[in-house]
Write a protein that holds these residues in place. Structure first.
Motif, mmCIF file in Angstrom:
data_model
loop_
_atom_site.group_PDB
_atom_site.id
_atom_site.type_symbol
_atom_site.label_atom_id
_atom_site.label_comp_id
_atom_site.label_asym_id
_atom_site.label_seq_id
_atom_site.Cartn_x
_atom_site.Cartn_y
_atom_site.Cartn_z
ATOM 1 N N ASP A 64 -2.705 12.596 0.881
ATOM 2 C CA ASP A 64 -1.436 11.780 0.590
ATOM 3 C C ASP A 64 -1.386 10.569 1.385
ATOM 4 O O ASP A 64 -2.037 10.679 2.883
ATOM 5 N N VAL A 65 -0.992 9.455 1.020
ATOM 6 C CA VAL A 65 -0.858 8.002 1.972
ATOM 7 C C VAL A 65 0.213 8.431 2.834
ATOM 8 O O VAL A 65 1.318 8.102 2.460
ATOM 9 N N VAL A 66 -0.220 8.372 4.111
ATOM 10 C CA VAL A 66 1.046 8.544 5.259
ATOM 11 C C VAL A 66 1.287 7.266 5.893
ATOM 12 O O VAL A 66 2.159 7.165 6.808
ATOM 13 N N ALA A 67 0.358 6.394 5.947
ATOM 14 C CA ALA A 67 0.265 5.181 6.672
ATOM 15 C C ALA A 67 -0.405 4.279 6.015
ATOM 16 O O ALA A 67 -1.156 4.402 5.058
ATOM 17 N N ALA A 68 -0.245 2.899 6.766
ATOM 18 C CA ALA A 68 -1.219 1.631 6.052
ATOM 19 C C ALA A 68 -1.691 0.980 7.451
ATOM 20 O O ALA A 68 -0.553 0.845 8.425
ATOM 21 N N VAL A 69 -3.018 0.518 7.315
ATOM 22 C CA VAL A 69 -3.065 -0.422 8.506
ATOM 23 C C VAL A 69 -3.654 -1.825 7.822
ATOM 24 O O VAL A 69 -4.037 -1.984 6.721
ATOM 25 N N SER A 70 -3.507 -2.783 8.729
ATOM 26 C CA SER A 70 -3.459 -4.277 8.195
ATOM 27 C C SER A 70 -4.153 -5.049 9.231
ATOM 28 O O SER A 70 -4.071 -4.912 10.577
ATOM 29 N N VAL A 80 1.017 -1.092 0.057
ATOM 30 C CA VAL A 80 -0.079 0.092 -0.077
ATOM 31 C C VAL A 80 0.970 1.173 0.086
ATOM 32 O O VAL A 80 0.652 2.154 -0.785
ATOM 33 N N LEU A 81 1.809 1.272 0.893
ATOM 34 C CA LEU A 81 2.706 2.332 0.862
ATOM 35 C C LEU A 81 3.520 2.624 -0.100
ATOM 36 O O LEU A 81 3.552 3.654 -0.648
ATOM 37 N N LEU A 82 4.051 1.653 -1.140
ATOM 38 C CA LEU A 82 4.985 1.630 -2.062
ATOM 39 C C LEU A 82 4.210 2.286 -3.362
ATOM 40 O O LEU A 82 4.511 2.653 -4.083
ATOM 41 N N ALA A 83 2.830 1.572 -3.406
ATOM 42 C CA ALA A 83 1.912 2.005 -4.382
ATOM 43 C C ALA A 83 1.644 3.364 -4.655
ATOM 44 O O ALA A 83 1.369 4.034 -5.673
ATOM 45 N N HIS A 84 1.891 3.921 -3.241
ATOM 46 C CA HIS A 84 1.296 5.603 -3.376
ATOM 47 C C HIS A 84 2.891 6.267 -2.953
ATOM 48 O O HIS A 84 2.552 7.587 -2.576
ATOM 49 N N SER A 85 3.840 5.779 -3.234
ATOM 50 C CA SER A 85 5.057 6.473 -2.763
ATOM 51 C C SER A 85 5.364 7.350 -4.284
ATOM 52 O O SER A 85 4.796 7.010 -5.277
#
Length: 243
Positions: free
Chosen positions: A206-212, A138-143
């Motif tokens: 902006d995507v600043v984190a991800a939850v899983s 998730v984080l890489l896709a929006h980096s």
């Protein structure tokens, strides 16, 4: 190298795979002379940055954990996210994680687990490569584009036979995350678990984190996906995001 640089070289020896080390191991892995290592370790022990167990092995001290928890970004994010992470644990009865990106790695800033949840490797403060985890995808896709290209050019460490290990497969996975709005990491770190992850956005979108949520392989991922996505949106709203 400055005194501070040498101290950080010593502290960098400790990793998730190497949580403790002897004096000679600290010297060898940091590249510092044994006499220098001994002097720095004595100072770090005095300031509680290191701790020593009865076997003579050294560990990261509680003082560093205390200071790390005061990081403005992590502190603010964790405080805002915690009520929703706790709700997600109650709803799913599985492992719940919150992570941010640091270079080409994810750093887990929070992890909560139900009593009977499957055992997993990650813990608060641990790191994993971006390509092999749900939160990392998730984080890489929006980096930024250059970060993605760096990840695609770097060696893709393989943990299981299911780990994404080619640039082509990683590009495809990242495109799917951007298209679908979530990531499912299929037995990439351990052959017994799936990870279902969703983005957390700030006020600018902006995507600043991800939850899983990490579940056993026998669990259908579609049973937890709606809750994970709802949690990501709820945390995003506390960060000022509006859809």
């Amino acid at each position: 190298m400055s005194l501070l640089g040498r101290a950080f070289a010593l502290l960098a020896v400790f990793t998730a795979d190497r949580p403790s080390a002897t004096l000679s191991e600290l010297s060898r892995h940091s590249g510092l002379p044994l006499s220098t290592t001994h002097r720095l370790v004595r100072e770090l022990l005095a300031h509680r940055a290191l701790e020593r167990d009865p076997d003579g092995r050294f560990w990261i001290g509680l003082r560093l954990y205390e200071l790390g928890a005061l990081s403005p970004g992590a502190l603010d994010l964790r405080e805002r996210a915690l009520p929703y992470l706790e709700d997600l644990v109650e709803v799913t009865r599985h492992n719940v994680q919150l992570a941010v990106r640091d270079g080409l790695e994810v750093v887990y800033v929070e992890r909560l687990s139900a009593v009977d949840a499957v055992s997993i490797l990650t813990r608060m403060g641990s790191r994993m490569p971006l390509h092999a985890t749900g939160v990392g995808l998730v984080l890489l896709a929006h980096s930024p584009h250059d970060v993605q290209e760096d990840a695609l050019a770097a060696p893709l460490k393989r943990f299981t036979t299911h780990t994404i290990s080619t640039p082509k497969a990683l590009r495809s996975a990242l495109a799917a995350v951007r298209r679908d709005g979530y990531a499912i990491s299929d037995r990439q770190i351990e052959p017994i678990t799936h990870s279902v992850a969703a983005p957390v956005r700030n006020a600018s979108g902006d995507v600043v984190a991800a939850v899983s949520v990490v579940v056993p392989v026998k669990t259908r991922t579609d049973t937890v996906l709606p809750a994970v996505r709802a949690c990501g949106r709820a945390i995003s709203r506390t960060m000022g995001w509006r859809s």
